[in-house]
Every structure is written in structure tokens, then in C-alpha cells.
Scaffold this active site. Sequence first.
Site, PDB file in Angstrom:
ATOM      1  N   ARG A 288       0.726  -1.250   0.248  1.00 13.64           N
ATOM      2  CA  ARG A 288      -0.073  -0.091  -0.124  1.00 13.64           C
ATOM      3  C   ARG A 288       0.806   1.370   0.107  1.00 13.64           C
ATOM      4  O   ARG A 288       0.470   2.313  -0.463  1.00 13.64           O
ATOM      5  CB  ARG A 288      -0.946  -0.166   1.196  1.00 13.64           C
ATOM      6  CG  ARG A 288      -2.252  -0.974   0.862  1.00 13.64           C
ATOM      7  CD  ARG A 288      -2.944  -0.647   2.128  1.00 13.64           C
ATOM      8  NE  ARG A 288      -3.904  -1.582   1.809  1.00 13.64           N
ATOM      9  CZ  ARG A 288      -4.851  -2.324   2.885  1.00 13.64           C
ATOM     10  NH1 ARG A 288      -4.764  -1.823   4.025  1.00 13.64           N
ATOM     11  NH2 ARG A 288      -5.515  -3.154   2.778  1.00 13.64           N
ATOM     12  N   HIS A 349      -6.169   5.490   6.568  1.00 15.31           N
ATOM     13  CA  HIS A 349      -6.849   4.260   6.736  1.00 15.31           C
ATOM     14  C   HIS A 349      -6.663   3.440   8.118  1.00 15.31           C
ATOM     15  O   HIS A 349      -7.449   2.951   8.813  1.00 15.31           O
ATOM     16  CB  HIS A 349      -6.637   3.506   5.784  1.00 15.31           C
ATOM     17  CG  HIS A 349      -7.226   2.115   5.666  1.00 15.31           C
ATOM     18  ND1 HIS A 349      -8.524   2.006   5.517  1.00 15.31           N
ATOM     19  CD2 HIS A 349      -6.594   0.742   5.513  1.00 15.31           C
ATOM     20  CE1 HIS A 349      -8.978   0.691   5.501  1.00 15.31           C
ATOM     21  NE2 HIS A 349      -7.935  -0.085   5.526  1.00 15.31           N
TER      22      HIS A 349
HETATM   23  P1  FAD Z   1     -12.551  -1.027  16.454  1.00 11.34           P
HETATM   24  O1  FAD Z   1     -13.073  -1.858  15.725  1.00 11.34           O
HETATM   25  O2  FAD Z   1     -12.312   0.474  15.809  1.00 11.34           O
HETATM   26  O3  FAD Z   1     -13.423  -0.760  17.608  1.00 11.34           O
HETATM   27  C1  FAD Z   1     -12.964   0.252  18.717  1.00 11.34           C
HETATM   28  C2  FAD Z   1     -13.981   0.470  19.853  1.00 11.34           C
HETATM   29  O4  FAD Z   1     -13.836   1.413  20.614  1.00 11.34           O
HETATM   30  C3  FAD Z   1     -15.504   0.958  19.045  1.00 11.34           C
HETATM   31  O5  FAD Z   1     -16.391   0.301  19.852  1.00 11.34           O
HETATM   32  C4  FAD Z   1     -15.623   2.379  19.506  1.00 11.34           C
HETATM   33  O6  FAD Z   1     -16.859   2.880  19.718  1.00 11.34           O
HETATM   34  C5  FAD Z   1     -14.867   2.177  20.860  1.00 11.34           C
HETATM   35  N1  FAD Z   1     -14.265   3.432  21.611  1.00 11.34           N
HETATM   36  C6  FAD Z   1     -13.433   4.254  21.058  1.00 11.34           C
HETATM   37  N2  FAD Z   1     -13.047   5.241  21.926  1.00 11.34           N
HETATM   38  C7  FAD Z   1     -13.646   5.224  23.055  1.00 11.34           C
HETATM   39  C8  FAD Z   1     -14.061   5.617  23.933  1.00 11.34           C
HETATM   40  N3  FAD Z   1     -13.231   6.882  24.359  1.00 11.34           N
HETATM   41  N4  FAD Z   1     -14.801   5.340  25.009  1.00 11.34           N
HETATM   42  C9  FAD Z   1     -15.522   4.111  24.739  1.00 11.34           C
HETATM   43  N5  FAD Z   1     -15.547   3.430  23.741  1.00 11.34           N
HETATM   44  C10 FAD Z   1     -14.349   3.819  22.704  1.00 11.34           C
HETATM   45  N6  FAD Z   1      -8.591  -4.757   8.330  1.00 11.34           N
HETATM   46  C11 FAD Z   1      -8.379  -5.947   7.877  1.00 11.34           C
HETATM   47  O7  FAD Z   1      -7.439  -6.969   8.478  1.00 11.34           O
HETATM   48  N7  FAD Z   1      -9.191  -6.414   6.932  1.00 11.34           N
HETATM   49  C12 FAD Z   1      -9.825  -5.621   6.379  1.00 11.34           C
HETATM   50  O8  FAD Z   1     -10.550  -6.082   5.257  1.00 11.34           O
HETATM   51  C13 FAD Z   1     -10.007  -4.100   6.774  1.00 11.34           C
HETATM   52  N8  FAD Z   1     -10.872  -3.335   6.222  1.00 11.34           N
HETATM   53  C14 FAD Z   1     -10.852  -2.114   6.598  1.00 11.34           C
HETATM   54  C15 FAD Z   1     -12.137  -1.478   6.163  1.00 11.34           C
HETATM   55  C16 FAD Z   1     -12.288  -0.301   6.732  1.00 11.34           C
HETATM   56  C17 FAD Z   1     -13.172   0.854   5.836  1.00 11.34           C
HETATM   57  C18 FAD Z   1     -11.637   0.401   7.834  1.00 11.34           C
HETATM   58  C19 FAD Z   1     -11.932   1.702   8.340  1.00 11.34           C
HETATM   59  C20 FAD Z   1     -10.703  -0.512   8.301  1.00 11.34           C
HETATM   60  C21 FAD Z   1     -10.374  -1.861   7.861  1.00 11.34           C
HETATM   61  N9  FAD Z   1      -9.656  -2.580   8.251  1.00 11.34           N
HETATM   62  C22 FAD Z   1      -9.435  -3.900   7.896  1.00 11.34           C
HETATM   63  C23 FAD Z   1      -8.735  -2.214   9.687  1.00 11.34           C
HETATM   64  C24 FAD Z   1      -9.389  -3.071  10.866  1.00 11.34           C
HETATM   65  O9  FAD Z   1     -10.995  -3.069  10.444  1.00 11.34           O
HETATM   66  C25 FAD Z   1      -9.344  -2.309  12.028  1.00 11.34           C
HETATM   67  O10 FAD Z   1      -7.994  -2.184  12.216  1.00 11.34           O
HETATM   68  C26 FAD Z   1      -9.862  -3.212  13.014  1.00 11.34           C
HETATM   69  O11 FAD Z   1     -11.238  -3.623  13.008  1.00 11.34           O
HETATM   70  C27 FAD Z   1      -9.793  -2.705  14.480  1.00 11.34           C
HETATM   71  O12 FAD Z   1     -10.238  -3.197  15.409  1.00 11.34           O
HETATM   72  P2  FAD Z   1     -10.399  -2.797  16.822  1.00 11.34           P
HETATM   73  O13 FAD Z   1     -10.931  -3.682  17.677  1.00 11.34           O
HETATM   74  O14 FAD Z   1      -8.986  -2.595  17.398  1.00 11.34           O
HETATM   75  O15 FAD Z   1     -11.189  -1.485  16.794  1.00 11.34           O
HETATM   76  C1  SIN Z   2      -7.230  -4.114   5.053  1.00 17.19           C
HETATM   77  O1  SIN Z   2      -7.290  -2.657   5.486  1.00 17.19           O
HETATM   78  O2  SIN Z   2      -6.675  -4.722   5.431  1.00 17.19           O
HETATM   79  C2  SIN Z   2      -8.170  -4.317   3.875  1.00 17.19           C
HETATM   80  C3  SIN Z   2      -8.923  -3.273   3.500  1.00 17.19           C
HETATM   81  C4  SIN Z   2      -9.278  -3.744   2.016  1.00 17.19           C
HETATM   82  O3  SIN Z   2     -10.599  -4.351   1.908  1.00 17.19           O
HETATM   83  O4  SIN Z   2      -8.897  -3.232   1.182  1.00 17.19           O
END
Ligand code: FAD
Ligand code: SIN
Length: 522
Positions: A288, A349
Site C-alpha cells: 500500500r 486508513h
Molecule cells: P474498532 O473496531 O475500531 O473498535 C473500537 C471500539 O472502541 C469502538 O467500539 C469504539 O466505539 C470504541 N471506542 C473508541 N474510543 C472510545 C472511548 N473513548 N470510550 C468508549 N469507547 C470507545 N483490516 C483487516 O484486517 N481487513 C480488512 O478487510 C479491513 N478493512 C477495513 C476497511 C475499512 C473501511 C476500515 C476503516 C478498516 C479496515 N481494516 C481492515 C482495519 C480494521 O478494520 C481495524 O484495524 C480493526 O477492525 C480494529 O479493530 P479494533 O477492535 O482495534 O477497533
Molecule cells: C485492510 O485494510 O486490511 C483491507 C482493506 C481492504 O479491503 O482493502
Amino acid sequence: MRYKVDFLVIGSGIAGLTYALKVAPYGKVIIVTKDAAAESNTRYAQGGIAAVMYTPDTYEKHVQDTITAGAGLCDEKIVRITITESTERIKELINWGTNFDKTESGKYDLAKEGGHSEYRVLHHKDGTGAEIIRALIEQAQNHPNIEILENYFAVNLITQHHLGKIVNKKTADVSCFGAYVLNPETNLIDTILSKFTLMATGGSGNVYSTTTNPAIATGDGVAMTYRAKGKVENMEFIQFHPTSLYNPGERPSFLISEALRGFGAILKTVDGKEFMQKYDKRKSLAPRDIVARAIDNEMKISGDDHVCLDCRHLNKNDLINHFPNIYAKCFSIGIDIAKDMIPVVPAAHYSCGGIKTDEFGRTSIHNLYAAGECACTGLHGANRLASNSLLEALVFAHRASEDSILKINSVTINNEIPDWNAEGTVLNEEMVLITQTLKELQFIMSNYVGIVRSDLRLKRALDRLEIIFRETEDIYEKSILTRKICELRNLINIAYIIIKMAIHRKESRGLHFSLNYPKITN
Ligand code: FAD
Ligand code: SIN
């Protein structure tokens, strides 16, 4: 309100929910989440989750792809742990009810994305995250030991600082006793005391003007930990996804999954010329950082507002079948991806850096764990390999749960912690100041701390940031707290850390590219 629990989880994405489900048999769990439980970066994940499932793929190939993408900064031990535990964690996710697509032969349908040498990305059409979150929330809501507090905003971690014990930054030996949390019903700050706290607050994309991240991604966990004197690292490595849909005015930007390039879509200029061959032999499927910089460069050369992704040579039925959400979204704004090229631009991202953790998700603060995007385990180094983040969240939420369970009987709740002191604060009636400052912040970061940086741009960013930092601290100290003011303050903290770490890195490596040091180090 004052709560006492064994485990406090901040965030209900894949990391928070996985940890909660694993520790719940051992004690009472509260999950605080600042929006509806399903709203998270996880929910928007499209491409899928990388894991080694079948030959000809091997753990070693996935390890090497991860290390190559990471441009010399991956922690090899962490990479090996993550990859070798991938199959086991995926099986668990499936047992919790997650459906991944299968081929007619009954095997999982594995996709390919940039930087991967094999087909290894499990997916649910192009809506993998929504499917994972559906399954995990269903499990958590049905667990008698888990309480989910929706719309509760974690403001600060509780440490010995709140007992009046000054913590010296250099010799910091800090412990976490829970968190202060904004209660949406009373608008007061509740005290949640816990034996263990897991930070699982996700990313910080909203520090930039254009991002694929939903509004919840404001870097709260990293900012809270930094203020509590926890170690944070690698924050200069912000991943810009090369292909978000160019649709001015839409926030967050809709992602056009890299899996579409894995499926054969080709990057072209607006006038239909391929360009990736000039930058990398892997062309549209290079890692990327390379693709995003190439697009940035092509847009500068042509003066166009976007480049294009061409799917017109692909079978229409296959496209609709594999990418129904992307097809429908583009169609809704007048683009038939079987007939028209898709206009795309890079967008902020993913944050590769975050709260420094070890192989069990332990942070530098006692009894505080971190997992998921807010953590920096060492897996991604200077650039994350596509679809490795959901996997990382699963693996380290699991490992943090194992460590917490082992220690549960040796940690006690600290009852001396005082409640939040809101004396002397008043309702802030100038919401417009907060909105305007956020726009200024995003302007600074997008223009001076984006894909291409320089010493001069970074200095300018820091100088401008200092002004809005002082103004915002002033409002914060005098105001009755709201989610908006806290988020702005956190984003300013995040911007400060990104800029300082970017200034400190006197080279171009992975996602950090500086015009002053153009030779790329790997
Ligand atoms: P999140 O899923 O972001 O959850 C964070 C949580 O914390 C949420 O519930 C939020 O409300 C809560 N929160 C935040 N701050 C506070 C606060 N102060 N108080 C209370 N609650 C709070 N990764 C991949 O591996 N494959 C993919 O295909 C992929 N596609 C993606 C597509 C998009 C559009 C995006 C944006 C990201 C993508 N990613 C992908 C990255 C991946 O989705 C994220 O890195 C991952 O889901 C993060 O998970 P997490 O549990 O760390 O945080
Ligand atoms: C990722 O962020 O790991 C994948 C996102 C995508 O589907 O391109």
C-alpha cells in the site's frame, strides 16, 4: 455511579469483544463503548482476514510477506506468533458463528491482496467486518457475565496520579485502576474500578480530512494512555489506503477494497493509461505505501483530483457476486463498475503505531492491556500488510486474556480512588469553536503530515498545532465535559505524537516518506 468489576474493556470492536468473551468465564466484565455496540472500524472491514488455511500457503510465506511489507521494522518474534496462531484463532471465530465464503468444493474461498504472495484472505463477500461484529456481539450480549454500556465515553485512565501521587515521567512505574467514563444519561463522570483494563479503542483516522474510518476513530485510547505516561510508538506510520471512492463531501470515504485489485481490477489515470508499472513490478498489487505514493505522484503530475480503478474487463456477474456492497454503492452515485471506471483517491486508513505492548498485550502500565488498532505489537513495522489487522486483534486479545486470567487472584481493586472532580466547570456554549478547530486540525494534518512529508512541512504543522492545543486545553479545563470536546483534545494529542515522531525519523521508510531524505530504507 461507581462500579467495581474484574475486567473493564474499553471498546466493542473485534479486539474488545474477543477479550471480553474469553475472560467472562472468570469474572464480571463491563464493556464501555462510546456509540452503538456495533459501530467500530471492525464493522466496515471489507477485504477480510489473512490466515494460513491450506497448502500451497505456509506460515513461512505469510511471515515473509508481513516482514517485507513492514520495511525492516517488524518484530520477527511477534510476526511468527501472530501467523502461527492464525489458523487456531480463525477456527474460534467460526465457532462463535462467523460465516466466511466457501467455494463449491466446500473449502474457504481465499482472496489475494497487495503484498500477499498467496491467496489467504478469508472473507464474507465484501462485508467481512460486519459479519464478524454480528457474530461477536451476539455472543457477548448472551453472556451472563458481560454488561455492555453503550454510548459511554471513556475520558481518562485512573492511575496513582488520581491518588495525588505524582508520577515522574522518567521513572514512571504506573498502575491502572480503571477509568473515568462519561455517562450519557446523567452527563456526569462515572468511576469504573477494575482489576484489569483492556484498551481496545481502535484507530485515529479522523485526525485527517479524508479517511475511511467512521466517526468513532479519534485515537482516544492512545491519547489516554499517553497522558497516563504509558509508552506509545511508531505513530508516524499512518497507512493511507490507495483506493477510497472519490465522492467529494462524503465522510467517511467509502472504501474500494484492495480485494478488487486482487480480483483483477487495474489502476489507471483518468485518461485510461496504466501507470503502476513505472513504480513496482507487482503493479496494482504492490504494498500500500508504494501504491498510495504512486497515486499521489500521478495526481500531482496530471493535476487531476483522482485516478481510476478499471474493472470493465471483469465478468459482471462475478463482480456483483463477490463485491455486492461496492457495486451497489458505486451504482447509487451513478457509476456502473462493469461499464465505468471507478474514481479513487488515497485516504487515511490505519494507524500502524499505538500503545506499545509485549507478546501478551501488556502495556508499560501495570494491569493495562491493549489490543487491536490502538496497540503497537511490532507486527506491522513501518507498513501493515493488508488484512493483517483483524488477525492481530484476535491473536493479542486472546493472549491478553490468557495473561489476565493467570493473574486474576493476585490483583485487587483499589478502593481509595476518588470520584471525578467537576468543580468550577460550566457548560460550553461555543460548540462552533470545537467544530472549527477540528477542521483546522484536519487541514494541518492532511496538508503537512500526509503521504509526502518534509522537515519544513512538519515544522509548520507543529507550530500551527501549538496554537490550537493551547486554545483547546483552555476550553477543556473550564467546560463540563462532552464527547466532542474530549475527542477533539484526544485528536490534538494524537496529531502531536504523529508529528513529533515524524520529525524524529530522519529517513524515508515504509509509510513515512520525507522529501529531505528521499532514499527509501527497507
Ligand atoms: P474498532 O473496531 O475500531 O473498535 C473500537 C471500539 O472502541 C469502538 O467500539 C469504539 O466505539 C470504541 N471506542 C473508541 N474510543 C472510545 C472511548 N473513548 N470510550 C468508549 N469507547 C470507545 N483490516 C483487516 O484486517 N481487513 C480488512 O478487510 C479491513 N478493512 C477495513 C476497511 C475499512 C473501511 C476500515 C476503516 C478498516 C479496515 N481494516 C481492515 C482495519 C480494521 O478494520 C481495524 O484495524 C480493526 O477492525 C480494529 O479493530 P479494533 O477492535 O482495534 O477497533
Ligand atoms: C485492510 O485494510 O486490511 C483491507 C482493506 C481492504 O479491503 O482493502
